[in-house]
Design an enzyme around this catalytic site. Structure first.
Site, short mmCIF file in Angstrom:
data_model
loop_
_atom_site.label_atom_id
_atom_site.label_comp_id
_atom_site.label_asym_id
_atom_site.label_seq_id
_atom_site.Cartn_x
_atom_site.Cartn_y
_atom_site.Cartn_z
N CYS A 198 0.82 -1.21 0.00
CA CYS A 198 0.00 0.00 0.00
C CYS A 198 0.85 1.26 0.00
CB CYS A 198 -0.92 -0.01 1.22
SG CYS A 198 -1.98 1.44 1.32
N CYS A 232 -0.76 5.82 7.34
CA CYS A 232 -2.05 5.27 7.76
C CYS A 232 -1.84 4.42 9.01
CB CYS A 232 -2.61 4.41 6.62
SG CYS A 232 -4.12 3.53 7.06
N CYS A 234 -2.96 -1.75 9.05
CA CYS A 234 -2.03 -2.66 8.36
C CYS A 234 -0.57 -2.42 8.73
CB CYS A 234 -2.20 -2.53 6.85
SG CYS A 234 -3.88 -2.80 6.27
N CYS A 254 -10.83 -12.46 20.97
CA CYS A 254 -10.06 -11.57 20.10
C CYS A 254 -8.92 -10.91 20.89
CB CYS A 254 -10.97 -10.51 19.48
SG CYS A 254 -11.81 -9.47 20.69
#
Length: 470
Positions: A77, A83, A86, A428
């Site tokens: 990316c 960002c 990720c 999680c």
């Protein structure tokens, strides 16, 4: 009393040796303290500038790279590093899986102090990019500027953005060109909406001043081919609203659910707002093993559909159902796990605190013609009590899939009081899962544990544990 600010330090030629919690990597300072780094990969040799000093560790940043790790890979990316998503894109996928597996095992051993069976290898994802079925983007009239742009004397022109929040900055939005998280036509929808809004002078939101028209954009996709688009407006402007929504409908006829919300309050959460369907249906469908799940704008559904299927299969397999068991599904959400295991159980009871989720669960069960499930709403630590058990029966198996904070200690105690033969714990957050397992260790042994990678390119990992009564 004045406190002297700790001096920032520079350490040279430091080898990065491990990956830790929340995606940070780990190095050791010359004084033996751990250094947590956000921008390095295990195997890198770096110079480090520290910016925080704690009793047992430093927080710092790699400022120079003397040797690059063989675990590195080229990020796909263009927005990587700016960002907030990720964060592990620069690490090869097989190494991501290794460190996720290691984190789960370490948490179960160090926090849970439980004896572990031979650990089943982590289940990696077939799709390492474009795997999310839900994305939310924010509009802003003051996009995040690069250092080069800030230092430039040139006119920066248009400052509008449609993208993600810069980490730690609530009012700064990174303008996205191409995001690698959601499959087509997600990028095209977002980019064309942005361009149309700029061309037609639709005002982008200003968080600080609480001004503007366009606030957020949500795109949901499903394996059935359905697409939901929801535009959040800050105020009603019928002419401009219809102009944008008609443009979206005409240019993307594949959208099956086009909705909007007018939200003038300080935050942009939609869960207390009235969602209005503009075109198509007010829902989309997801399908899994012949079951259909109706998803509306406020519904929770696992954001990686393919891996959710794998996660649920593992959960059902761990439960080892023969068709005769009464199963309790705690924190059932919209009842996906409850319905998924129902054909192998005598009856399934789902409990959840969110009323809308339970309404959806009942609707989906009816849609699927499942008549051996029942759903109840209420705060788990209050509803899941002795009277509830007396009324609905003593479970043979409990499946629990709590939020990141894990189970309330009263819920753990109630499971111990009930003492079902098996507990399948889906989590999680393996740290809070380990904490809960420690509370159950006197009565239950860990028989199986299986990590599942739901979110490639990130440090997040799910884990399923089978507990059996000692």
């Amino acid at each position: 009393m004045s406190r002297r600010k700790a001096r920032k330090q520079v350490f040279e030629n430091i080898e990065v040796i491990d990956a830790g919690a929340k995606g940070k990597t780990i190095a050791k300072a010359p004084d033996g303290k751990v250094i947590l780094l956000p921008n390095a990969v295990p195997g890198d040799v770096v110079d480090v500038q520290t910016f925080k000093k704690r009793k047992a560790y430093y927080e710092g940043k790699a400022t120079a790279f003397h040797k690059l790790s063989d675990k590195r890979t080229e990020p796909a990316c263009e927005h990587f590093g700016v960002c907030g998503g990720c964060k592990w894109q620069d690490m090869g996928y097989e190494h991501q899986l290794f460190y996720k597996q290691k984190e789960v095992s370490n948490n179960l051993m160090r926090i849970g102090h439980v004896d572990l069976p031979e650990i089943t290898p982590i289940l990696g994802a077939k799709d390492q990019y474009f795997y999310r079925n839900k994305m939310e983007f924010s509009f802003s009239d003051s996009r995040w500027l690069t250092i080069e742009e800030v230092q430039s004397d040139e006119d920066l022109g248009d400052r509008n953005a449609l993208g993600f929040h810069i980490p730690g900055m609530w009012d700064k939005i990174l303008d996205l060109n191409k995001c690698h998280l959601q499959a087509d036509p997600s990028n095209a929808i977002r980019n064309e909406i942005k361009q149309f809004a700029i061309t037609n002078q639709l005002e982008f939101f200003n968080t600080r001043n609480q001004t503007g028209l366009l606030r957020t954009l949500m795109i949901r996709t499903s394996s059935t081919g359905d697409i939901m688009v929801l535009v959040q407006f800050f105020k009603e402007d019928k002419t401009k609203r219809e102009l944008l929504l008609d443009f979206i409908a005409e240019n993307f006829p594949q959208i099956t659910s086009l909705q909007y919300v007018i939200n003038g309050k300080a935050n942009d959460t939609i869960y207390d707002q009235n969602i209005i369907c503009y075109k198509g249906n007010d829902h989309i469908f997801e399908e899994m093993e012949g079951l259909k799940f109706k998803i509306n704008a406020k519904s929770f559904y696992q954001t990686n559909s393919n891996q959710a299927f794998e996660l649920y299969k593992i959960t059902r397999d761990f439960a080892g159902l023969t068709g005769n068991e009464l199963v309790y599904d705690l924190y059932t959400g919209t009842g996906t796990i409850a319905q998924f295991v129902s054909k192998k159980a005598s009856k399934v009871i789902g409990v959840e605190s969110v009323p809308d989720a339970i309404i959806a669960a009942k609707e989906n069960a009816q849609l699927n013609g499942i008549n051996n499930v029942e759903f109840f709403v209420g705060d788990m630590k209050h509803v899941f009590n002795n009277e509830f058990i007396q009324s609905h029966g003593h479970p043979d198996v409990i499946i629990t899939d709590p939020p990141r904070d894990g189970m309330h200690k009263d819920v753990v105690q109630q499971i111990l009081n009930i003492a079902p033969k098996k507990v399948v714990y889906v989590s999680c957050n393996s740290a809070t899962q380990a904490r809960d397992l420690a509370l159950m260790d006197a009565q239950y042994s860990v028989v199986k544990t299986q990590a599942v990678d739901m979110f490639p390119q990130t440090f997040h990992v799910e884990n399923v544990v089978l507990l059996e009564r000692r």
